[in-house]
Motif scaffolding. Structure first.
Motif, PDB file in Angstrom:
ATOM      1  N   GLU A  88       0.382  -1.444  -0.305  1.00 32.01           N
ATOM      2  CA  GLU A  88      -0.410   0.149   0.190  1.00 32.01           C
ATOM      3  C   GLU A  88       0.658   1.398  -0.138  1.00 32.01           C
ATOM      4  O   GLU A  88       0.784   2.495  -0.526  1.00 32.01           O
ATOM      5  N   GLN A  89       2.076   0.878   0.698  1.00 34.29           N
ATOM      6  CA  GLN A  89       2.600   2.534   0.827  1.00 34.29           C
ATOM      7  C   GLN A  89       3.442   2.530  -0.811  1.00 34.29           C
ATOM      8  O   GLN A  89       3.362   3.492  -1.013  1.00 34.29           O
ATOM      9  N   MET A  90       3.933   1.421  -1.276  1.00 35.18           N
ATOM     10  CA  MET A  90       4.601   1.627  -2.787  1.00 35.18           C
ATOM     11  C   MET A  90       3.811   2.633  -3.391  1.00 35.18           C
ATOM     12  O   MET A  90       4.046   3.015  -4.260  1.00 35.18           O
ATOM     13  N   TYR A  91       2.049   2.018  -3.607  1.00 39.94           N
ATOM     14  CA  TYR A  91       1.252   2.926  -4.415  1.00 39.94           C
ATOM     15  C   TYR A  91       1.561   3.921  -3.876  1.00 39.94           C
ATOM     16  O   TYR A  91       0.745   5.549  -5.128  1.00 39.94           O
ATOM     17  N   LEU A  92       1.442   5.041  -3.003  1.00 38.54           N
ATOM     18  CA  LEU A  92       1.748   6.060  -2.671  1.00 38.54           C
ATOM     19  C   LEU A  92       3.116   7.006  -2.627  1.00 38.54           C
ATOM     20  O   LEU A  92       3.279   7.930  -3.271  1.00 38.54           O
ATOM     21  N   ASP A  93       4.168   6.487  -2.937  1.00 38.83           N
ATOM     22  CA  ASP A  93       5.548   7.102  -2.954  1.00 38.83           C
ATOM     23  C   ASP A  93       6.068   6.535  -4.207  1.00 38.83           C
ATOM     24  O   ASP A  93       6.452   6.979  -4.775  1.00 38.83           O
ATOM     25  N   ASP A  94       4.990   5.417  -4.946  1.00 38.45           N
ATOM     26  CA  ASP A  94       5.834   5.136  -6.221  1.00 38.45           C
ATOM     27  C   ASP A  94       7.213   4.788  -6.446  1.00 38.45           C
ATOM     28  O   ASP A  94       8.444   4.574  -6.958  1.00 38.45           O
ATOM     29  N   ILE A  95       7.326   3.958  -5.309  1.00 38.88           N
ATOM     30  CA  ILE A  95       8.940   3.641  -4.936  1.00 38.88           C
ATOM     31  C   ILE A  95       8.930   1.737  -4.189  1.00 38.88           C
ATOM     32  O   ILE A  95       8.178   1.793  -3.562  1.00 38.88           O
ATOM     33  N   PRO A  96       9.482   1.020  -5.530  1.00 38.30           N
ATOM     34  CA  PRO A  96       9.774  -0.094  -4.511  1.00 38.30           C
ATOM     35  C   PRO A  96       9.519  -0.235  -2.957  1.00 38.30           C
ATOM     36  O   PRO A  96      10.448   0.360  -1.643  1.00 38.30           O
ATOM     37  N   PRO A  97       9.687  -1.128  -2.520  1.00 32.71           N
ATOM     38  CA  PRO A  97       9.175  -0.816  -1.148  1.00 32.71           C
ATOM     39  C   PRO A  97      10.376  -1.973  -0.495  1.00 32.71           C
ATOM     40  O   PRO A  97      10.442  -2.241   1.157  1.00 32.71           O
ATOM     41  N   THR A  98      10.782  -2.965  -1.915  1.00 35.11           N
ATOM     42  CA  THR A  98      12.248  -3.811  -1.000  1.00 35.11           C
ATOM     43  C   THR A  98      13.047  -4.218  -1.615  1.00 35.11           C
ATOM     44  O   THR A  98      12.641  -3.356  -2.773  1.00 35.11           O
ATOM     45  N   GLN A  99      13.962  -4.548  -1.597  1.00 37.35           N
ATOM     46  CA  GLN A  99      15.436  -4.872  -1.871  1.00 37.35           C
ATOM     47  C   GLN A  99      15.105  -6.192  -2.506  1.00 37.35           C
ATOM     48  O   GLN A  99      15.813  -6.310  -3.732  1.00 37.35           O
ATOM     49  N   TRP A 100      14.257  -6.977  -2.314  1.00 37.60           N
ATOM     50  CA  TRP A 100      13.498  -8.513  -3.158  1.00 37.60           C
ATOM     51  C   TRP A 100      12.873  -7.974  -4.617  1.00 37.60           C
ATOM     52  O   TRP A 100      12.457  -7.262  -4.195  1.00 37.60           O
ATOM     53  N   ARG A 101      13.449  -9.012  -5.562  1.00 45.42           N
ATOM     54  CA  ARG A 101      12.763  -8.571  -7.047  1.00 45.42           C
ATOM     55  C   ARG A 101      12.328  -9.701  -7.702  1.00 45.42           C
ATOM     56  O   ARG A 101      13.157 -10.953  -7.359  1.00 45.42           O
ATOM     57  N   LEU A 102      12.090  -9.533  -8.229  1.00 45.95           N
ATOM     58  CA  LEU A 102      11.750 -11.041  -9.664  1.00 45.95           C
ATOM     59  C   LEU A 102      12.350 -10.571 -10.163  1.00 45.95           C
ATOM     60  O   LEU A 102      12.238  -9.736 -11.865  1.00 45.95           O
ATOM     61  N   ALA A 103      13.628 -10.732 -11.093  1.00 45.96           N
ATOM     62  CA  ALA A 103      14.111 -10.673 -12.304  1.00 45.96           C
ATOM     63  C   ALA A 103      13.866 -10.670 -13.274  1.00 45.96           C
ATOM     64  O   ALA A 103      14.396 -10.165 -14.538  1.00 45.96           O
ATOM     65  N   CYS A 104      12.706 -11.586 -13.777  1.00 45.80           N
ATOM     66  CA  CYS A 104      11.280 -11.691 -15.080  1.00 45.80           C
ATOM     67  C   CYS A 104      11.434 -10.777 -15.019  1.00 45.80           C
ATOM     68  O   CYS A 104       9.896 -10.274 -16.057  1.00 45.80           O
ATOM     69  N   GLN A 105      10.681 -10.216 -13.934  1.00 47.36           N
ATOM     70  CA  GLN A 105      10.051  -8.954 -13.923  1.00 47.36           C
ATOM     71  C   GLN A 105      10.275  -7.348 -13.993  1.00 47.36           C
ATOM     72  O   GLN A 105       9.708  -6.320 -14.246  1.00 47.36           O
ATOM     73  N   MET A 106      11.833  -7.208 -12.918  1.00 44.04           N
ATOM     74  CA  MET A 106      11.950  -5.790 -12.546  1.00 44.04           C
ATOM     75  C   MET A 106      12.534  -5.095 -14.249  1.00 44.04           C
ATOM     76  O   MET A 106      13.493  -5.962 -14.760  1.00 44.04           O
ATOM     77  N   ILE A 107      12.217  -3.689 -14.533  1.00 43.97           N
ATOM     78  CA  ILE A 107      12.523  -3.240 -15.712  1.00 43.97           C
ATOM     79  C   ILE A 107      13.666  -2.570 -15.293  1.00 43.97           C
ATOM     80  O   ILE A 107      14.120  -1.916 -14.637  1.00 43.97           O
TER      81      ILE A 107
END
Ligand code: FES
Length: 120
Positions: A88-107
């Motif tokens: 929910e905070q991510m949608y307010l800040d427009d910043i990823p909430p975590t360092q964990w990402r899916l390599a196939c999805q992160m641009i």
């Protein structure tokens, strides 16, 4: 051009250039192009196999990246790497909430980052 450094305890670090401005290339596509052995499965954001840890090398607390897409949110919630409050905070800040990402999805964006794999 962004510098993307791939780091793994099992392999020598490798830094590659990502073309700035394309905004279409995923971390996984870049890794495959440069023969970097990040594990992957579905390549659609469903299985979580391509989980990586992404850090800014420019001293920012979090890489700017793009916000997580719906598939990435679902997978990271399932894996326990984010909470609903962080989403929910991510949608307010427009910043990823975590360092964990899916390599196939992160641009990849025009930012120097460190990508650590495997993540387990
Ligand atoms: Fe399945 Fe990325 S390969 S989530």
């Amino acid at each position: 051009m962004a510098l993307i450094t791939f780091s793994s305890p099992m392999h020598k670090d490798k830094t590659v250039y990502a073309v700035a401005g394309s905004h279409t290339q995923t971390i996984l596509a870049l890794a495959k192009e440069h023969h970097i052995p990040i594990d992957f499965g579905c390549q659609e954001g469903n299985c979580g196999t391509c989980l990586v840890k992404v850090s800014s090398v420019e001293g920012k607390r979090r890489p700017m990246g793009g916000p997580l897409n719906v598939r990435e949110v679902a997978a990271l919630l399932d894996l326990g790497h984010i909470t609903k409050a962080e989403v929910e905070q991510m949608y307010l800040d427009d910043i990823p909430p975590t360092q964990w990402r899916l390599a196939c999805q992160m641009i990849v964006r025009d930012e120097d980052i460190l990508v650590e794999y495997p993540s387990k």
